[in-house]
Design a protein around this motif. Structure first.
Motif, PDB file in Angstrom:
ATOM      1  N   ILE A   9      61.114  50.062  35.026  1.00  0.00           N
ATOM      2  CA  ILE A   9      61.938  51.020  35.783  1.00  0.00           C
ATOM      3  C   ILE A   9      62.539  50.333  37.002  1.00  0.00           C
ATOM      4  CG2 ILE A   9      61.819  53.111  37.201  1.00  0.00           C
ATOM      5  CD1 ILE A   9      59.714  54.141  35.109  1.00  0.00           C
ATOM      6  N   ILE A  10      61.760  49.486  37.654  1.00  0.00           N
ATOM      7  CA  ILE A  10      62.259  48.736  38.814  1.00  0.00           C
ATOM      8  C   ILE A  10      63.366  47.783  38.381  1.00  0.00           C
ATOM      9  CG2 ILE A  10      61.635  46.999  40.549  1.00  0.00           C
ATOM     10  CD1 ILE A  10      58.831  48.382  40.634  1.00  0.00           C
ATOM     11  N   LEU A  11      63.180  47.099  37.248  1.00  0.00           N
ATOM     12  CA  LEU A  11      64.215  46.201  36.725  1.00  0.00           C
ATOM     13  C   LEU A  11      65.501  46.957  36.404  1.00  0.00           C
ATOM     14  CD1 LEU A  11      62.205  43.829  34.353  1.00  0.00           C
ATOM     15  CD2 LEU A  11      63.594  43.154  36.325  1.00  0.00           C
ATOM     16  N   GLU A  12      65.363  48.128  35.782  1.00  0.00           N
ATOM     17  CA  GLU A  12      66.526  48.947  35.453  1.00  0.00           C
ATOM     18  C   GLU A  12      67.287  49.377  36.697  1.00  0.00           C
ATOM     19  OE1 GLU A  12      65.184  52.197  33.041  1.00  0.00           O
ATOM     20  OE2 GLU A  12      64.643  50.881  31.367  1.00  0.00           O
ATOM     21  N   ALA A  13      66.589  49.458  37.815  1.00  0.00           N
ATOM     22  CA  ALA A  13      67.216  49.838  39.085  1.00  0.00           C
ATOM     23  C   ALA A  13      67.879  48.634  39.758  1.00  0.00           C
ATOM     24  CB  ALA A  13      66.189  50.467  40.012  1.00  0.00           C
ATOM     25  N   GLY A  14      67.859  47.460  39.085  1.00  0.00           N
ATOM     26  CA  GLY A  14      68.512  46.281  39.628  1.00  0.00           C
ATOM     27  C   GLY A  14      67.674  45.500  40.613  1.00  0.00           C
ATOM     28  N   LYS A  15      66.383  45.780  40.655  1.00  0.00           N
ATOM     29  CA  LYS A  15      65.476  45.076  41.561  1.00  0.00           C
ATOM     30  C   LYS A  15      64.541  44.190  40.747  1.00  0.00           C
ATOM     31  CE  LYS A  15      65.720  48.910  44.783  1.00  0.00           C
ATOM     32  NZ  LYS A  15      64.996  49.999  45.430  1.00  0.00           N
ATOM     33  N   THR A  16      63.834  43.307  41.428  1.00  0.00           N
ATOM     34  CA  THR A  16      62.917  42.387  40.750  1.00  0.00           C
ATOM     35  C   THR A  16      61.486  42.662  41.194  1.00  0.00           C
ATOM     36  OG1 THR A  16      64.646  40.705  40.734  1.00  0.00           O
ATOM     37  CG2 THR A  16      62.400  39.962  40.301  1.00  0.00           C
ATOM     38  N   PRO A  17      60.671  43.188  40.284  1.00  0.00           N
ATOM     39  CA  PRO A  17      59.267  43.431  40.643  1.00  0.00           C
ATOM     40  C   PRO A  17      58.437  42.160  40.501  1.00  0.00           C
ATOM     41  CG  PRO A  17      59.637  44.139  38.408  1.00  0.00           C
ATOM     42  CD  PRO A  17      60.972  43.656  38.937  1.00  0.00           C
ATOM     43  N   GLU A  18      57.492  41.993  41.367  1.00  0.00           N
ATOM     44  CA  GLU A  18      56.500  40.933  41.217  1.00  0.00           C
ATOM     45  C   GLU A  18      55.209  41.626  40.808  1.00  0.00           C
ATOM     46  OE1 GLU A  18      54.136  37.624  43.882  1.00  0.00           O
ATOM     47  OE2 GLU A  18      56.096  38.313  44.584  1.00  0.00           O
ATOM     48  N   TRP A  19      54.679  41.289  39.653  1.00  0.00           N
ATOM     49  CA  TRP A  19      53.505  41.985  39.150  1.00  0.00           C
ATOM     50  C   TRP A  19      52.658  41.048  38.304  1.00  0.00           C
ATOM     51  CZ3 TRP A  19      52.823  42.654  33.871  1.00  0.00           C
ATOM     52  CH2 TRP A  19      53.930  42.355  33.078  1.00  0.00           C
ATOM     53  N   ARG A  20      51.434  41.517  37.977  1.00  0.00           N
ATOM     54  CA  ARG A  20      50.523  40.780  37.110  1.00  0.00           C
ATOM     55  C   ARG A  20      49.632  41.785  36.384  1.00  0.00           C
ATOM     56  NH1 ARG A  20      45.327  40.957  39.010  1.00  0.00           N
ATOM     57  NH2 ARG A  20      45.059  41.426  41.214  1.00  0.00           N
ATOM     58  N   TYR A  21      49.013  41.320  35.330  1.00  0.00           N
ATOM     59  CA  TYR A  21      47.991  42.125  34.664  1.00  0.00           C
ATOM     60  C   TYR A  21      46.672  41.971  35.418  1.00  0.00           C
ATOM     61  CZ  TYR A  21      51.107  42.705  30.671  1.00  0.00           C
ATOM     62  OH  TYR A  21      52.154  43.033  29.872  1.00  0.00           O
ATOM     63  N   THR A  22      45.794  42.942  35.286  1.00  0.00           N
ATOM     64  CA  THR A  22      44.474  42.812  35.889  1.00  0.00           C
ATOM     65  C   THR A  22      43.772  41.599  35.292  1.00  0.00           C
ATOM     66  OG1 THR A  22      43.599  44.387  34.271  1.00  0.00           O
ATOM     67  CG2 THR A  22      44.175  45.254  36.448  1.00  0.00           C
ATOM     68  N   ARG A  23      42.949  40.972  36.071  1.00  0.00           N
ATOM     69  CA  ARG A  23      42.302  39.712  35.666  1.00  0.00           C
ATOM     70  C   ARG A  23      41.073  39.911  34.782  1.00  0.00           C
ATOM     71  NH1 ARG A  23      43.719  38.582  41.237  1.00  0.00           N
ATOM     72  NH2 ARG A  23      45.435  37.094  41.223  1.00  0.00           N
ATOM     73  N   SER A  24      40.447  41.069  34.905  1.00  0.00           N
ATOM     74  CA  SER A  24      39.218  41.313  34.140  1.00  0.00           C
ATOM     75  C   SER A  24      39.022  42.817  33.956  1.00  0.00           C
ATOM     76  CB  SER A  24      38.007  40.737  34.882  1.00  0.00           C
ATOM     77  OG  SER A  24      37.787  41.466  36.083  1.00  0.00           O
ATOM     78  N   ARG A  25      38.122  43.138  33.071  1.00  0.00           N
ATOM     79  CA  ARG A  25      37.777  44.549  32.852  1.00  0.00           C
ATOM     80  C   ARG A  25      37.182  45.156  34.119  1.00  0.00           C
ATOM     81  NH1 ARG A  25      34.847  47.388  27.810  1.00  0.00           N
ATOM     82  NH2 ARG A  25      33.944  49.091  28.963  1.00  0.00           N
ATOM     83  N   ASP A  26      36.367  44.361  34.833  1.00  0.00           N
ATOM     84  CA  ASP A  26      35.770  44.851  36.080  1.00  0.00           C
ATOM     85  C   ASP A  26      36.838  45.136  37.130  1.00  0.00           C
ATOM     86  OD1 ASP A  26      33.192  44.769  35.074  1.00  0.00           O
ATOM     87  OD2 ASP A  26      32.709  42.837  35.997  1.00  0.00           O
ATOM     88  N   GLU A  27      37.802  44.229  37.267  1.00  0.00           N
ATOM     89  CA  GLU A  27      38.881  44.469  38.223  1.00  0.00           C
ATOM     90  C   GLU A  27      39.669  45.713  37.827  1.00  0.00           C
ATOM     91  OE1 GLU A  27      42.676  42.306  40.346  1.00  0.00           O
ATOM     92  OE2 GLU A  27      42.332  41.893  38.218  1.00  0.00           O
ATOM     93  N   TYR A  28      39.946  45.855  36.534  1.00  0.00           N
ATOM     94  CA  TYR A  28      40.672  47.015  36.022  1.00  0.00           C
ATOM     95  C   TYR A  28      39.934  48.308  36.360  1.00  0.00           C
ATOM     96  CZ  TYR A  28      43.287  49.713  32.451  1.00  0.00           C
ATOM     97  OH  TYR A  28      44.072  50.613  31.783  1.00  0.00           O
ATOM     98  N   ALA A  29      38.622  48.338  36.108  1.00  0.00           N
ATOM     99  CA  ALA A  29      37.815  49.526  36.408  1.00  0.00           C
ATOM    100  C   ALA A  29      37.798  49.810  37.906  1.00  0.00           C
ATOM    101  CB  ALA A  29      36.391  49.346  35.880  1.00  0.00           C
ATOM    102  N   ASP A  30      37.671  48.776  38.731  1.00  0.00           N
ATOM    103  CA  ASP A  30      37.681  48.957  40.188  1.00  0.00           C
ATOM    104  C   ASP A  30      39.014  49.518  40.670  1.00  0.00           C
ATOM    105  OD1 ASP A  30      35.089  48.005  40.412  1.00  0.00           O
ATOM    106  OD2 ASP A  30      35.688  45.998  41.078  1.00  0.00           O
ATOM    107  N   LEU A  31      40.116  48.983  40.134  1.00  0.00           N
ATOM    108  CA  LEU A  31      41.442  49.476  40.538  1.00  0.00           C
ATOM    109  C   LEU A  31      41.667  50.908  40.073  1.00  0.00           C
ATOM    110  CD1 LEU A  31      43.562  46.256  39.953  1.00  0.00           C
ATOM    111  CD2 LEU A  31      42.969  47.296  42.151  1.00  0.00           C
ATOM    112  N   LEU A  32      41.160  51.235  38.892  1.00  0.00           N
ATOM    113  CA  LEU A  32      41.266  52.622  38.420  1.00  0.00           C
ATOM    114  C   LEU A  32      40.462  53.565  39.313  1.00  0.00           C
ATOM    115  CD1 LEU A  32      41.058  52.087  34.575  1.00  0.00           C
ATOM    116  CD2 LEU A  32      42.956  53.188  35.795  1.00  0.00           C
ATOM    117  N   ALA A  33      39.279  53.140  39.743  1.00  0.00           N
ATOM    118  CA  ALA A  33      38.463  53.964  40.637  1.00  0.00           C
ATOM    119  C   ALA A  33      39.202  54.197  41.959  1.00  0.00           C
ATOM    120  CB  ALA A  33      37.110  53.310  40.871  1.00  0.00           C
TER     121      ALA A  33
END
Length: 102
Positions: A9-33
């Motif tokens: 959605i950010i790209l479609e708006a003509g902007k450039t997002p800087e992003w990454r996937y979560t590094r681990s299942r634990d990080e993913y669970a922590d970020l979801l919490a």
């Protein structure tokens, strides 16, 4: 943590997002919490029914994802809630436990 389509959605708006996937299942669970806390705060701050519905949807989506990380289906969570409601009640009455004496 953002929804899956946000970078596109950010790209479609003509902007450039800087992003990454979560590094681990634990990080993913922590970020979801953390996201649950953020979405709950936003829900509690709503002023209208429509705002509350939108934020409840966000909260529900994060909750569903958090369940799936632990391998729990929404249906199993619903069943566990019903079992506990039958044995201990719900939260509708607004009871505040002040103390328990021996």
């Amino acid at each position: 943590l953002v929804r899956d389509l946000i970078p596109a959605i950010i790209l479609e708006a003509g902007k450039t997002p800087e992003w990454r996937y979560t590094r681990s299942r634990d990080e993913y669970a922590d970020l979801l919490a953390q996201k649950v806390v953020e979405e709950l705060k936003e829900y509690m701050e709503t002023l209208t029914y429509d705002e509350a519905v939108e934020e409840a949807g966000d909260l529900y989506e994060v909750f569903r994802t958090l369940l799936s990380v632990k391998g729990i289906s929404v249906e199993h969570a619903r069943e566990a809630a019903e079992e506990k409601r039958q044995s201990r009640g719900g939260f509708k009455a607004g009871i505040v436990l002040k103390s328990v004496r021996e």
